[in-house]
Motif scaffolding. Structure first.
Motif, short mmCIF file in Angstrom:
data_model
loop_
_atom_site.label_atom_id
_atom_site.label_comp_id
_atom_site.label_asym_id
_atom_site.label_seq_id
_atom_site.Cartn_x
_atom_site.Cartn_y
_atom_site.Cartn_z
N GLN A 183 0.83 -1.19 0.00
CA GLN A 183 0.00 0.00 0.00
C GLN A 183 0.88 1.25 0.00
O GLN A 183 2.06 1.20 0.34
N TYR A 184 0.26 2.40 -0.38
CA TYR A 184 0.97 3.66 -0.47
C TYR A 184 0.54 4.59 0.66
O TYR A 184 -0.64 4.62 1.03
N GLN A 185 1.49 5.32 1.19
CA GLN A 185 1.21 6.29 2.24
C GLN A 185 1.78 7.65 1.84
O GLN A 185 2.95 7.76 1.47
N GLN A 186 0.94 8.70 1.89
CA GLN A 186 1.41 10.03 1.52
C GLN A 186 2.27 10.60 2.65
O GLN A 186 1.85 10.61 3.81
N ILE A 187 3.44 11.11 2.29
CA ILE A 187 4.33 11.71 3.28
C ILE A 187 4.44 13.23 3.09
O ILE A 187 4.92 13.92 3.98
N GLN A 188 3.99 13.73 1.95
CA GLN A 188 4.00 15.17 1.72
C GLN A 188 2.97 15.54 0.67
O GLN A 188 2.94 14.95 -0.41
N GLN A 189 2.15 16.52 0.99
CA GLN A 189 1.18 17.02 0.01
C GLN A 189 1.79 18.21 -0.73
O GLN A 189 2.27 19.16 -0.11
N ILE A 190 1.79 18.17 -2.04
CA ILE A 190 2.37 19.22 -2.85
C ILE A 190 1.30 20.11 -3.47
O ILE A 190 1.44 21.32 -3.56
N GLY A 191 0.22 19.51 -3.89
CA GLY A 191 -0.86 20.28 -4.52
C GLY A 191 -0.62 20.48 -6.00
O GLY A 191 -0.06 19.62 -6.69
N ASP A 192 -1.01 21.64 -6.51
CA ASP A 192 -0.84 21.95 -7.94
C ASP A 192 0.52 22.62 -8.13
O ASP A 192 0.85 23.59 -7.43
N THR A 193 1.31 22.15 -9.08
CA THR A 193 2.67 22.69 -9.23
C THR A 193 3.22 22.45 -10.63
O THR A 193 2.79 21.51 -11.32
N GLU A 194 4.15 23.29 -11.03
CA GLU A 194 4.91 23.07 -12.25
C GLU A 194 5.99 22.05 -11.95
O GLU A 194 6.74 22.20 -10.99
N PHE A 195 6.09 21.03 -12.78
CA PHE A 195 7.05 19.95 -12.52
C PHE A 195 8.31 20.09 -13.35
O PHE A 195 9.42 20.00 -12.85
N SER A 196 8.16 20.28 -14.64
CA SER A 196 9.32 20.42 -15.52
C SER A 196 8.86 21.09 -16.81
O SER A 196 7.68 21.37 -16.99
N GLY A 197 9.78 21.35 -17.70
CA GLY A 197 9.38 21.97 -18.96
C GLY A 197 10.57 22.41 -19.79
O GLY A 197 11.69 21.93 -19.60
N GLY A 198 10.33 23.34 -20.68
CA GLY A 198 11.38 23.82 -21.56
C GLY A 198 10.83 24.91 -22.46
O GLY A 198 9.92 25.65 -22.08
N THR A 199 11.35 24.98 -23.67
CA THR A 199 10.98 26.03 -24.61
C THR A 199 10.50 25.39 -25.92
O THR A 199 10.89 24.28 -26.25
N GLY A 200 9.68 26.11 -26.66
CA GLY A 200 9.25 25.66 -27.98
C GLY A 200 9.05 26.87 -28.89
O GLY A 200 9.02 28.01 -28.43
N PHE A 201 8.89 26.61 -30.18
CA PHE A 201 8.61 27.71 -31.11
C PHE A 201 7.57 27.26 -32.13
O PHE A 201 7.52 26.09 -32.53
N PHE A 202 6.75 28.22 -32.55
CA PHE A 202 5.65 27.92 -33.46
C PHE A 202 6.16 27.78 -34.90
O PHE A 202 7.09 28.47 -35.33
N ILE A 203 5.51 26.89 -35.63
CA ILE A 203 5.72 26.75 -37.07
C ILE A 203 4.35 26.74 -37.73
O ILE A 203 3.33 26.52 -37.08
N GLY A 204 4.32 26.98 -39.02
CA GLY A 204 3.05 26.97 -39.74
C GLY A 204 3.20 27.63 -41.09
O GLY A 204 4.30 28.02 -41.49
N GLU A 205 2.09 27.76 -41.78
CA GLU A 205 2.11 28.34 -43.11
C GLU A 205 2.07 29.87 -43.04
O GLU A 205 1.59 30.45 -42.06
N GLU A 206 2.56 30.49 -44.10
CA GLU A 206 2.64 31.95 -44.15
C GLU A 206 1.25 32.58 -44.09
O GLU A 206 0.30 32.08 -44.69
N LYS A 207 1.14 33.67 -43.31
CA LYS A 207 -0.08 34.47 -43.16
C LYS A 207 -1.23 33.69 -42.52
O LYS A 207 -2.39 34.09 -42.61
#
Length: 471
Positions: A55-79
């Motif tokens: 069974q699992y036991q919670q030892i710390q409540q974190i709630g809502d949070t950002e976990f990880s990430g990075g950067t991106g850039f948009f692509i698409g057709e002209e106009k």
């Protein structure tokens, strides 16, 4: 008369300089930032749990949070308003592995009271941020293998007007030595529970450098660009652009070495845009290509109008100067009835103001430096996600050559907690064992805590790895 001729000659030289000066200024195109976004793996109802296997036991409540990430850039057709975003696969890897939005429990590679610790969440989102409090959710459209072609394309729910698509350009050999820029949001990727505070257009960080050379990754054959423009954690997935604002690559890797005391050398790599174009073609995703799209510069007719207008203005200025020289002067050379110079009161200098500021603690970065002959001191960044060490090049981030004495296919794992500044080493049932620097053999599947300055070896003393912390 000579004075007038000198003035006219100066004006002609100025007009010539204007005509010769390139109107496309050789500097970073700030419009690029309007095509870049922060990508965040966001958890809802998160917490830390331990388990005894039943069974699992919670030892710390974190709630809502950002976990990880990075950067991106948009692509698409002209106009057209864009909907697709390019990034690295490793930026969205955690989101994919936990089920793309579903509830999950996943091991962190650490222990608490000798029990393994798990991260759990009720649900998760992949967010695309336009500003601190302005975001929308996205899903993964297609992705490659982070150990091979580390590319992913994500898609927002509908086309946006808040960003525009960037133009892709395949770099050529004659670009070696040319100026490039890395663009992204450093500080929010590859580090658990850390993030930047803002995600607006003006918050994007730009680093300038040059293309050093074009390389092909050994074994996997991926085309990359070696640059000296800084790529920080969080820049992953962001664009490498030239002075015209065209994307030449995807910022991906940093490899650092420390051959001498107090000297850190780093190599930065971006995935060549030619690989991205192949990837997009295979997945039927459209984009703007610099070879077929016009971007930057001025039309020839507009260039002629601007230069002609500048020459006319200079001509008018010349007439005014000549007429002013003909104004009546007295015997001392002073203008007759000339107005007295205006008096401008000088403002008293203001005292400098000091503004207090506080910043949140920044987690450190863990480094494992392999001292084996085949790695020659190569440094590997270690995160909260366990890094597998062994001979299996598919699963191991720190990989030894086939036939290396004492090394199993999957030998051990190493993770790092940037807040506690502590490493966790676990032997995962290797055939020849994992040893601390003092010769102590690890018990299989029992994590051991280590600190910066400690060392261990994999099966054989020739395979020593030392641990470091980067502030």
């Amino acid at each position: 008369m000579r004075r007038i001729l000198a003035i006219m000659l100066t004006l002609v030289m100025l007009a010539s300089c204007i005509a010769a000066f390139p109107l496309n200024a050789q500097a970073f195109d700030n419009d690029v930032k309007s095509g870049v976004v922060a990508i965040v793996f966001y958890l809802k109802g998160a917490g830390l749990y331990i388990t005894d296997g039943s069974q699992y036991q919670q030892i710390q409540q974190i709630g809502d949070t950002e976990f990880s990430g990075g950067t991106g850039f948009f692509i698409g057709e002209e106009k057209e308003n864009p909907q697709y975003i390019v990034t690295n696969e490793h930026v969205v890897d955690s989101y994919i592995k936990v089920g793309e939005g579903k509830s999950f429990l996943t091991p962190l590679g650490t222990t608490y009271q000798n029990y393994p610790v798990y991260l759990g969440a009720e649900s998760s989102e992949l967010r695309v941020y336009y500003d601190k409090n302005d975001y929308e959710t996205a899903f993964v459209d297609s992705y490659g293998d982070s150990e091979k072609v580390d590319i992913a394309v994500i898609k927002i729910q509908k086309p946006t007007t808040k960003r525009h698509a960037l133009v892709l350009q395949t770099p050529t050999d004659d670009m070696v030595g040319s100026t490039v820029y890395t663009v992204g949001f450093p500080g929010n990727a590859d580090n658990q529970f850390t993030s930047v505070n803002k995600y607006g257009i003006e918050d994007a960080t730009v680093h300038k450098g040059v293309i050093n050379k074009f390389v092909v990754s050994e074994g996997v054959g991926v085309k990359r660009i070696a640059v000296d423009a800084t790529i920080q954690h969080g820049n992953s997935g962001g664009p490498l652009v030239n002075e015209e604002g065209n994307v030449l690559g995807i910022n991906t890797n940093i490899i650092s070495n420390k051959p001498y005391d107090n000297q850190v050398e780093a190599d930065y790599y971006a995935i060549n845009t030619s690989e991205l174009k192949d990837f997009l073609g295979k997945n039927s995703i459209k984009y703007m290509d610099a070879e077929t799209s016009k971007k930057g510069g001025l039309e020839p007719w507009l260039l002629i109008v601007i230069i002609g207008g500048a020459v006319v203005l200079l001509g008018i200025a010349a007439v005014i100067i000549i007429l002013s020289l003909k104004r009546k002067r007295d015997k001392n050379g002073n203008l007759v009835n000339a107005p007295a110079p205006a008096y401008t009161p000088q403002a008293a200098p203001s005292a400098p103001m000091n503004y207090g500021a506080t910043t949140a603690p920044t987690p450190t970065k863990g480094i494992a430096r392999s001292q084996s002959a085949q790695h020659a001191g190569k440094a590997f960044y270690i995160t909260g996600k366990p890094t597998v060490i062994g001979r299996n090049t598919t699963d191991c981030a720190i990989a030894y050559e086939m036939g290396t004495p004492g090394v199993s296919g999957k030998h051990c794992t190493l993770s790092y907690d940037g807040l506690l500044e502590q490493f966790t080493l676990t032997d995962i049932g290797s055939s020849f064992g994992t040893y601390l620097g003092n010769g102590t053999k690890l018990t299989p599947n029992v994590p051991i805590k280590l600190n910066a300055g400690d060392s261990f070896y994999v099966g054989d003393k020739a395979n020593v790895i030392t641990l470091e912390v980067e502030k």
